[in-house]
Design a protein around this motif. Sequence first.
Motif, PDB file in Angstrom:
ATOM      1  N   LEU A  20      -1.047  14.506   2.379  1.00  0.00           N
ATOM      2  CA  LEU A  20      -2.157  13.128   2.075  1.00  0.00           C
ATOM      3  C   LEU A  20      -2.322  12.840   0.778  1.00  0.00           C
ATOM      4  CD1 LEU A  20      -3.906  11.565   3.632  1.00  0.00           C
ATOM      5  CD2 LEU A  20      -5.869  13.026   3.034  1.00  0.00           C
ATOM      6  N   VAL A  21      -1.718  11.387   0.062  1.00  0.00           N
ATOM      7  CA  VAL A  21      -1.434  11.203  -1.088  1.00  0.00           C
ATOM      8  C   VAL A  21      -2.837  10.431  -1.239  1.00  0.00           C
ATOM      9  CG1 VAL A  21      -0.503  10.031  -2.756  1.00  0.00           C
ATOM     10  CG2 VAL A  21       0.692  11.220  -1.044  1.00  0.00           C
ATOM     11  N   ASP A  22      -3.591  10.686  -2.267  1.00  0.00           N
ATOM     12  CA  ASP A  22      -5.037  10.182  -2.664  1.00  0.00           C
ATOM     13  C   ASP A  22      -4.619   9.185  -3.961  1.00  0.00           C
ATOM     14  OD1 ASP A  22      -7.480   9.174  -3.202  1.00  0.00           O
ATOM     15  OD2 ASP A  22      -8.030  11.145  -4.351  1.00  0.00           O
ATOM     16  N   PHE A  23      -4.728   7.764  -3.653  1.00  0.00           N
ATOM     17  CA  PHE A  23      -4.418   6.729  -4.438  1.00  0.00           C
ATOM     18  C   PHE A  23      -5.930   6.774  -5.387  1.00  0.00           C
ATOM     19  CE2 PHE A  23      -0.781   6.511  -2.159  1.00  0.00           C
ATOM     20  CZ  PHE A  23       0.382   6.051  -2.828  1.00  0.00           C
ATOM     21  N   TRP A  24      -5.985   6.662  -6.618  1.00  0.00           N
ATOM     22  CA  TRP A  24      -7.344   6.937  -7.283  1.00  0.00           C
ATOM     23  C   TRP A  24      -6.854   6.612  -8.902  1.00  0.00           C
ATOM     24  CZ3 TRP A  24      -8.919  10.036 -11.466  1.00  0.00           C
ATOM     25  CH2 TRP A  24      -7.701  10.829 -11.889  1.00  0.00           C
ATOM     26  N   ALA A  25      -8.345   6.301  -9.449  1.00  0.00           N
ATOM     27  CA  ALA A  25      -8.279   6.024 -10.763  1.00  0.00           C
ATOM     28  C   ALA A  25      -9.387   6.632 -11.340  1.00  0.00           C
ATOM     29  CB  ALA A  25      -8.525   4.500 -11.003  1.00  0.00           C
ATOM     30  N   PRO A  26      -9.653   7.123 -12.681  1.00  0.00           N
ATOM     31  CA  PRO A  26     -10.509   7.717 -13.222  1.00  0.00           C
ATOM     32  C   PRO A  26     -11.922   6.844 -13.374  1.00  0.00           C
ATOM     33  CG  PRO A  26      -8.884   7.792 -14.658  1.00  0.00           C
ATOM     34  CD  PRO A  26      -8.517   6.996 -13.642  1.00  0.00           C
ATOM     35  N   ILE A  56      -3.330   5.285 -10.061  1.00  0.00           N
ATOM     36  CA  ILE A  56      -2.944   3.961  -9.936  1.00  0.00           C
ATOM     37  C   ILE A  56      -2.955   3.321 -11.160  1.00  0.00           C
ATOM     38  CG2 ILE A  56      -3.459   3.652  -7.567  1.00  0.00           C
ATOM     39  CD1 ILE A  56      -5.568   1.753  -8.499  1.00  0.00           C
ATOM     40  N   ASP A  57      -3.789   3.750 -12.120  1.00  0.00           N
ATOM     41  CA  ASP A  57      -3.650   3.138 -13.545  1.00  0.00           C
ATOM     42  C   ASP A  57      -2.100   3.498 -14.203  1.00  0.00           C
ATOM     43  OD1 ASP A  57      -6.024   2.031 -13.338  1.00  0.00           O
ATOM     44  OD2 ASP A  57      -7.163   3.252 -14.514  1.00  0.00           O
ATOM     45  N   GLU A  58      -1.858   4.641 -13.888  1.00  0.00           N
ATOM     46  CA  GLU A  58      -0.654   5.186 -14.591  1.00  0.00           C
ATOM     47  C   GLU A  58       0.524   5.041 -13.729  1.00  0.00           C
ATOM     48  OE1 GLU A  58      -1.463   9.534 -15.183  1.00  0.00           O
ATOM     49  OE2 GLU A  58      -3.072   8.810 -16.956  1.00  0.00           O
ATOM     50  N   ASN A  59       0.456   4.763 -12.453  1.00  0.00           N
ATOM     51  CA  ASN A  59       1.618   4.703 -11.437  1.00  0.00           C
ATOM     52  C   ASN A  59       1.535   3.654 -10.806  1.00  0.00           C
ATOM     53  OD1 ASN A  59       2.889   7.470 -12.331  1.00  0.00           O
ATOM     54  ND2 ASN A  59       0.668   7.921 -11.788  1.00  0.00           N
ATOM     55  N   GLN A  60       1.574   2.286 -11.555  1.00  0.00           N
ATOM     56  CA  GLN A  60       1.194   0.874 -10.722  1.00  0.00           C
ATOM     57  C   GLN A  60       2.614   0.673  -9.792  1.00  0.00           C
ATOM     58  OE1 GLN A  60       0.380  -1.937 -13.613  1.00  0.00           O
ATOM     59  NE2 GLN A  60      -1.421  -0.712 -14.126  1.00  0.00           N
ATOM     60  N   ALA A  61       3.685   1.183  -9.992  1.00  0.00           N
ATOM     61  CA  ALA A  61       4.891   0.679  -9.244  1.00  0.00           C
ATOM     62  C   ALA A  61       4.831   1.430  -7.944  1.00  0.00           C
ATOM     63  CB  ALA A  61       6.252   1.442  -9.747  1.00  0.00           C
ATOM     64  N   THR A  62       4.216   2.718  -7.841  1.00  0.00           N
ATOM     65  CA  THR A  62       4.079   3.291  -6.602  1.00  0.00           C
ATOM     66  C   THR A  62       2.959   2.685  -5.674  1.00  0.00           C
ATOM     67  OG1 THR A  62       5.041   5.405  -7.413  1.00  0.00           O
ATOM     68  CG2 THR A  62       3.888   5.413  -5.306  1.00  0.00           C
ATOM     69  N   ALA A  63       1.994   2.535  -6.326  1.00  0.00           N
ATOM     70  CA  ALA A  63       0.649   1.747  -5.736  1.00  0.00           C
ATOM     71  C   ALA A  63       0.940   0.521  -5.133  1.00  0.00           C
ATOM     72  CB  ALA A  63      -0.482   1.548  -6.750  1.00  0.00           C
ATOM     73  N   SER A  64       1.935  -0.323  -5.864  1.00  0.00           N
ATOM     74  CA  SER A  64       2.266  -1.634  -5.377  1.00  0.00           C
ATOM     75  C   SER A  64       3.426  -1.468  -4.207  1.00  0.00           C
ATOM     76  CB  SER A  64       3.016  -2.313  -6.546  1.00  0.00           C
ATOM     77  OG  SER A  64       3.447  -3.615  -6.259  1.00  0.00           O
ATOM     78  N   GLU A  65       4.183  -0.376  -4.407  1.00  0.00           N
ATOM     79  CA  GLU A  65       5.141  -0.375  -3.170  1.00  0.00           C
ATOM     80  C   GLU A  65       4.736  -0.095  -1.888  1.00  0.00           C
ATOM     81  OE1 GLU A  65       8.627   2.942  -1.949  1.00  0.00           O
ATOM     82  OE2 GLU A  65       7.912   2.902  -4.327  1.00  0.00           O
ATOM     83  N   TYR A  66       3.370   0.736  -2.079  1.00  0.00           N
ATOM     84  CA  TYR A  66       2.661   1.023  -0.595  1.00  0.00           C
ATOM     85  C   TYR A  66       1.609   0.049  -0.225  1.00  0.00           C
ATOM     86  CZ  TYR A  66       5.350   4.977  -0.407  1.00  0.00           C
ATOM     87  OH  TYR A  66       6.817   5.935  -0.490  1.00  0.00           O
ATOM     88  N   GLY A  67       1.437  -0.969  -1.034  1.00  0.00           N
ATOM     89  CA  GLY A  67       0.440  -2.081  -0.869  1.00  0.00           C
ATOM     90  C   GLY A  67      -1.033  -1.719  -1.044  1.00  0.00           C
ATOM     91  N   VAL A  68      -1.332  -0.770  -1.983  1.00  0.00           N
ATOM     92  CA  VAL A  68      -2.634  -0.415  -2.273  1.00  0.00           C
ATOM     93  C   VAL A  68      -3.524  -1.422  -3.146  1.00  0.00           C
ATOM     94  CG1 VAL A  68      -3.885   1.477  -3.487  1.00  0.00           C
ATOM     95  CG2 VAL A  68      -1.868   1.971  -2.323  1.00  0.00           C
ATOM     96  N   MET A  69      -4.207  -1.910  -2.055  1.00  0.00           N
ATOM     97  CA  MET A  69      -5.082  -2.942  -2.855  1.00  0.00           C
ATOM     98  C   MET A  69      -6.539  -2.558  -3.224  1.00  0.00           C
ATOM     99  SD  MET A  69      -3.110  -5.509  -2.780  1.00  0.00           S
ATOM    100  CE  MET A  69      -2.176  -6.702  -2.092  1.00  0.00           C
ATOM    101  N   SER A  70      -6.962  -1.396  -2.545  1.00  0.00           N
ATOM    102  CA  SER A  70      -8.468  -0.894  -3.296  1.00  0.00           C
ATOM    103  C   SER A  70      -8.354   0.665  -2.958  1.00  0.00           C
ATOM    104  CB  SER A  70      -9.349  -1.563  -2.317  1.00  0.00           C
ATOM    105  OG  SER A  70      -9.370  -1.044  -0.937  1.00  0.00           O
ATOM    106  N   ILE A  71      -9.083   1.121  -3.894  1.00  0.00           N
ATOM    107  CA  ILE A  71      -9.279   2.613  -3.942  1.00  0.00           C
ATOM    108  C   ILE A  71     -10.483   2.987  -3.765  1.00  0.00           C
ATOM    109  CG2 ILE A  71      -7.137   2.788  -5.499  1.00  0.00           C
ATOM    110  CD1 ILE A  71      -9.109   3.012  -7.970  1.00  0.00           C
TER     111      ILE A  71
END
Length: 106
Positions: A20-26, A56-71
């Motif tokens: 389970l990958v948690d896409f987050w930001a500080p 997601i602030d440090e890894n925007q490519a992966t967030a974009s690849e998986y369509g992460v629009m909100s956290i």
Amino acid sequence: MPVKVTDTTLQNEVQEGFTLVDFWAPWCGPCKMLGPVLEEVEGDLNGKVKIAKLNIDENQATASEYGVMSIPTMILFKDGTPVEKVVGYHPKEVLMNYLSEKIAAE
């Protein structure tokens, strides 16, 4: 303890079993609330599900690849393939039930 993943390490970490990958930001309040919940869930599931965190602030490519629009957004992977996306904060009981059902379905 959840493993920190990046754009370059994510694929290696999700290759085996359930992750389970948690896409987050500080700066995200609900993300901060979710962190301790995910640590408890991981402990309670005794290694049946790995928890990974991707900033997601440090890894925007992966967030974009998986369509992460909100956290927070969590994506469940099974043997390297994304299975399902869960958006928003959820209490421990909800996440435990969700992951237990996914494990049992295998």
